[in-house]
Design a protein around this motif. Sequence first.
Motif, PDB file in Angstrom:
ATOM      1  N   ILE A  31       0.835  -1.215   0.000  1.00 49.72           N
ATOM      2  CA  ILE A  31       0.000   0.000   0.000  1.00 49.72           C
ATOM      3  C   ILE A  31       0.865   1.258   0.000  1.00 49.72           C
ATOM      4  CG2 ILE A  31      -1.694   1.348   1.324  1.00 49.72           C
ATOM      5  CD1 ILE A  31      -3.033  -1.057   0.163  1.00 49.72           C
ATOM      6  N   GLN A  32       1.918   1.289   0.806  1.00 52.12           N
ATOM      7  CA  GLN A  32       2.747   2.494   0.862  1.00 52.12           C
ATOM      8  C   GLN A  32       3.399   2.792  -0.485  1.00 52.12           C
ATOM      9  OE1 GLN A  32       2.701   4.879   3.036  1.00 52.12           O
ATOM     10  NE2 GLN A  32       1.293   3.698   4.262  1.00 52.12           N
ATOM     11  N   ARG A  33       3.803   1.756  -1.212  1.00 48.58           N
ATOM     12  CA  ARG A  33       4.349   1.988  -2.558  1.00 48.58           C
ATOM     13  C   ARG A  33       3.258   2.479  -3.493  1.00 48.58           C
ATOM     14  NH1 ARG A  33       7.531  -2.652  -4.988  1.00 48.58           N
ATOM     15  NH2 ARG A  33       7.762  -1.121  -6.630  1.00 48.58           N
ATOM     16  N   GLN A  34       2.039   1.955  -3.342  1.00 51.46           N
ATOM     17  CA  GLN A  34       0.933   2.444  -4.167  1.00 51.46           C
ATOM     18  C   GLN A  34       0.675   3.923  -3.883  1.00 51.46           C
ATOM     19  OE1 GLN A  34      -2.643  -0.061  -4.318  1.00 51.46           O
ATOM     20  NE2 GLN A  34      -1.412  -1.774  -3.569  1.00 51.46           N
ATOM     21  N   LEU A  78      -7.889   4.835   1.321  1.00 55.17           N
ATOM     22  CA  LEU A  78      -8.675   4.698   0.098  1.00 55.17           C
ATOM     23  C   LEU A  78      -8.141   3.551  -0.772  1.00 55.17           C
ATOM     24  CD1 LEU A  78     -10.918   5.810  -1.756  1.00 55.17           C
ATOM     25  CD2 LEU A  78      -9.210   7.343  -2.731  1.00 55.17           C
ATOM     26  N   LEU A  79      -6.834   3.498  -0.935  1.00 56.00           N
ATOM     27  CA  LEU A  79      -6.243   2.435  -1.753  1.00 56.00           C
ATOM     28  C   LEU A  79      -6.465   1.053  -1.133  1.00 56.00           C
ATOM     29  CD1 LEU A  79      -2.914   4.154  -2.843  1.00 56.00           C
ATOM     30  CD2 LEU A  79      -4.774   3.433  -4.357  1.00 56.00           C
ATOM     31  N   ALA A  80      -6.496   0.981   0.189  1.00 61.03           N
ATOM     32  CA  ALA A  80      -6.678  -0.310   0.863  1.00 61.03           C
ATOM     33  C   ALA A  80      -8.029  -0.947   0.552  1.00 61.03           C
ATOM     34  CB  ALA A  80      -6.512  -0.147   2.374  1.00 61.03           C
ATOM     35  N   VAL A  81      -9.042  -0.143   0.239  1.00 63.58           N
ATOM     36  CA  VAL A  81     -10.362  -0.704  -0.058  1.00 63.58           C
ATOM     37  C   VAL A  81     -10.604  -0.896  -1.553  1.00 63.58           C
ATOM     38  CG1 VAL A  81     -11.390   0.170   2.068  1.00 63.58           C
ATOM     39  CG2 VAL A  81     -11.546   1.543  -0.019  1.00 63.58           C
ATOM     40  N   MET A  82      -9.591  -0.631  -2.363  1.00 58.53           N
ATOM     41  CA  MET A  82      -9.722  -0.888  -3.793  1.00 58.53           C
ATOM     42  C   MET A  82      -9.855  -2.390  -4.021  1.00 58.53           C
ATOM     43  SD  MET A  82      -9.767   1.850  -5.574  1.00 58.53           S
ATOM     44  CE  MET A  82     -10.511   2.946  -4.405  1.00 58.53           C
ATOM     45  N   PRO A  83     -10.586  -2.796  -5.029  1.00 56.18           N
ATOM     46  CA  PRO A  83     -10.843  -4.232  -5.249  1.00 56.18           C
ATOM     47  C   PRO A  83      -9.580  -5.098  -5.322  1.00 56.18           C
ATOM     48  CG  PRO A  83     -12.168  -2.888  -6.735  1.00 56.18           C
ATOM     49  CD  PRO A  83     -11.252  -1.956  -6.003  1.00 56.18           C
ATOM     50  N   TRP A  84      -8.522  -4.617  -5.957  1.00 56.12           N
ATOM     51  CA  TRP A  84      -7.308  -5.419  -6.074  1.00 56.12           C
ATOM     52  C   TRP A  84      -6.624  -5.631  -4.727  1.00 56.12           C
ATOM     53  CZ3 TRP A  84      -7.797  -0.546  -8.233  1.00 56.12           C
ATOM     54  CH2 TRP A  84      -7.029   0.460  -7.669  1.00 56.12           C
ATOM     55  N   ARG A 124      -8.413  -5.465  -1.589  1.00 52.54           N
ATOM     56  CA  ARG A 124      -9.336  -6.192  -0.713  1.00 52.54           C
ATOM     57  C   ARG A 124      -9.250  -7.687  -0.933  1.00 52.54           C
ATOM     58  NH1 ARG A 124     -14.969  -3.322  -1.461  1.00 52.54           N
ATOM     59  NH2 ARG A 124     -14.281  -3.763  -3.532  1.00 52.54           N
ATOM     60  N   ARG A 125      -9.200  -8.130  -2.175  1.00 49.61           N
ATOM     61  CA  ARG A 125      -9.154  -9.552  -2.497  1.00 49.61           C
ATOM     62  C   ARG A 125      -7.908 -10.193  -1.902  1.00 49.61           C
ATOM     63  NH1 ARG A 125      -9.410  -8.907  -7.569  1.00 49.61           N
ATOM     64  NH2 ARG A 125      -7.208  -9.038  -7.989  1.00 49.61           N
ATOM     65  N   VAL A 126      -6.766  -9.566  -2.066  1.00 49.37           N
ATOM     66  CA  VAL A 126      -5.511 -10.125  -1.567  1.00 49.37           C
ATOM     67  C   VAL A 126      -5.449 -10.070  -0.057  1.00 49.37           C
ATOM     68  CG1 VAL A 126      -3.012  -9.800  -1.542  1.00 49.37           C
ATOM     69  CG2 VAL A 126      -4.253  -9.690  -3.681  1.00 49.37           C
ATOM     70  N   MET A 127      -5.927  -8.978   0.550  1.00 48.53           N
ATOM     71  CA  MET A 127      -5.884  -8.864   2.002  1.00 48.53           C
ATOM     72  C   MET A 127      -6.771  -9.920   2.646  1.00 48.53           C
ATOM     73  SD  MET A 127      -3.619  -6.734   2.360  1.00 48.53           S
ATOM     74  CE  MET A 127      -3.650  -6.644   4.112  1.00 48.53           C
ATOM     75  N   ALA A 128      -7.911 -10.212   2.040  1.00 47.91           N
ATOM     76  CA  ALA A 128      -8.798 -11.242   2.585  1.00 47.91           C
ATOM     77  C   ALA A 128      -8.128 -12.602   2.531  1.00 47.91           C
ATOM     78  CB  ALA A 128     -10.106 -11.269   1.818  1.00 47.91           C
ATOM     79  N   SER A 129      -7.438 -12.910   1.426  1.00 37.73           N
ATOM     80  CA  SER A 129      -6.764 -14.214   1.330  1.00 37.73           C
ATOM     81  C   SER A 129      -5.548 -14.256   2.240  1.00 37.73           C
ATOM     82  CB  SER A 129      -6.369 -14.520  -0.118  1.00 37.73           C
ATOM     83  OG  SER A 129      -5.372 -13.647  -0.568  1.00 37.73           O
ATOM     84  N   ALA A 130      -4.867 -13.139   2.456  1.00 36.34           N
ATOM     85  CA  ALA A 130      -3.711 -13.117   3.372  1.00 36.34           C
ATOM     86  C   ALA A 130      -4.168 -13.368   4.794  1.00 36.34           C
ATOM     87  CB  ALA A 130      -2.976 -11.779   3.284  1.00 36.34           C
ATOM     88  N   THR A 131      -5.296 -12.785   5.180  1.00 37.66           N
ATOM     89  CA  THR A 131      -5.821 -12.987   6.526  1.00 37.66           C
ATOM     90  C   THR A 131      -6.205 -14.447   6.727  1.00 37.66           C
ATOM     91  OG1 THR A 131      -6.648 -10.733   6.530  1.00 37.66           O
ATOM     92  CG2 THR A 131      -7.580 -12.232   8.156  1.00 37.66           C
ATOM     93  N   THR A 132      -6.820 -15.061   5.736  1.00 36.54           N
ATOM     94  CA  THR A 132      -7.197 -16.473   5.813  1.00 36.54           C
ATOM     95  C   THR A 132      -5.946 -17.341   5.926  1.00 36.54           C
ATOM     96  OG1 THR A 132      -9.142 -16.047   4.468  1.00 36.54           O
ATOM     97  CG2 THR A 132      -8.406 -18.334   4.624  1.00 36.54           C
ATOM     98  N   THR A 133      -4.921 -17.047   5.114  1.00 37.42           N
ATOM     99  CA  THR A 133      -3.683 -17.812   5.141  1.00 37.42           C
ATOM    100  C   THR A 133      -3.012 -17.681   6.494  1.00 37.42           C
ATOM    101  OG1 THR A 133      -3.371 -17.471   2.789  1.00 37.42           O
ATOM    102  CG2 THR A 133      -1.424 -18.103   4.045  1.00 37.42           C
ATOM    103  N   LEU A 134      -2.971 -16.472   7.046  1.00 40.20           N
ATOM    104  CA  LEU A 134      -2.323 -16.265   8.338  1.00 40.20           C
ATOM    105  C   LEU A 134      -3.078 -16.974   9.449  1.00 40.20           C
ATOM    106  CD1 LEU A 134      -1.359 -12.525   8.013  1.00 40.20           C
ATOM    107  CD2 LEU A 134       0.122 -14.500   7.809  1.00 40.20           C
ATOM    108  N   ALA A 135      -4.396 -16.981   9.370  1.00 39.38           N
ATOM    109  CA  ALA A 135      -5.196 -17.650  10.393  1.00 39.38           C
ATOM    110  C   ALA A 135      -4.964 -19.157  10.369  1.00 39.38           C
ATOM    111  CB  ALA A 135      -6.676 -17.348  10.189  1.00 39.38           C
ATOM    112  N   GLN A 136      -4.618 -19.686   9.182  1.00 41.13           N
ATOM    113  CA  GLN A 136      -4.363 -21.114   9.050  1.00 41.13           C
ATOM    114  C   GLN A 136      -2.928 -21.465   9.420  1.00 41.13           C
ATOM    115  OE1 GLN A 136      -5.373 -21.784   4.977  1.00 41.13           O
ATOM    116  NE2 GLN A 136      -7.573 -21.750   5.371  1.00 41.13           N
ATOM    117  N   GLY A 137      -2.122 -20.481   9.720  1.00 45.05           N
ATOM    118  CA  GLY A 137      -0.754 -20.749  10.153  1.00 45.05           C
ATOM    119  C   GLY A 137       0.273 -20.588   9.064  1.00 45.05           C
TER     120      GLY A 137
END
Length: 186
Positions: free
Chosen positions: A113-116, A164-170, A172-185
């Motif tokens: 996000i910071q680079r974006q 604003l950039l954090a809620v952009m579709p590109w 949100r999709r990755v952040m949701a999958s990263a959270t799922t991956t992290l929750a699974q270890g």
Amino acid sequence: MSALNKIDAQKAKSLIDSGAAILVDIRESDEFAREHVPGAHHVPLSGFSPSDFPQDRQKIAIFHCASGARTAEAAPRILGTGFAEVYMLEQGLSGWKKAGLQTVINRKAPIAIQRQVQITAGMMVLIGVILGFTVSPWFFALSGFVGAGLTFAGVSGTCAMASLLAVMPWNRRVMASATTTLAQGS
């Protein structure tokens, strides 16, 4: 003691491979989703709490960020995690890669996000200057607006453009999958 001792990537890898140490990545979730060291524990600095760490407190803990700057800045918090021995990875993930060590890269994940924010703000300033010289001086106001926003972000520690950039579709999709991956270890 308020400073962390540094450890180079090769020595860190040896300690991790032997089981004597764990590696803790304190970068934010978007950065971790894009690239990380295999097996690293992810505890983002923004939500940092000593209770977030594995129960392996008798092991050596090696903390890292992208370059080492955030790790050094967070030294007092890191030292409060309760590990018997604590180090910071010299030059962070950059040092790990310079040593030729493996990372997991997800090319489908957007850049951090910071680079974006840097790219977007830079483009807005450039466009404002070009249009200010070629179309109307009123376009210089765009560059001034971006400069004022960056100044406010630096002073307040908040960034409207990053939010604003954090809620952009590109993102949100990755952040949701990263959270799922992290929750699974991871």
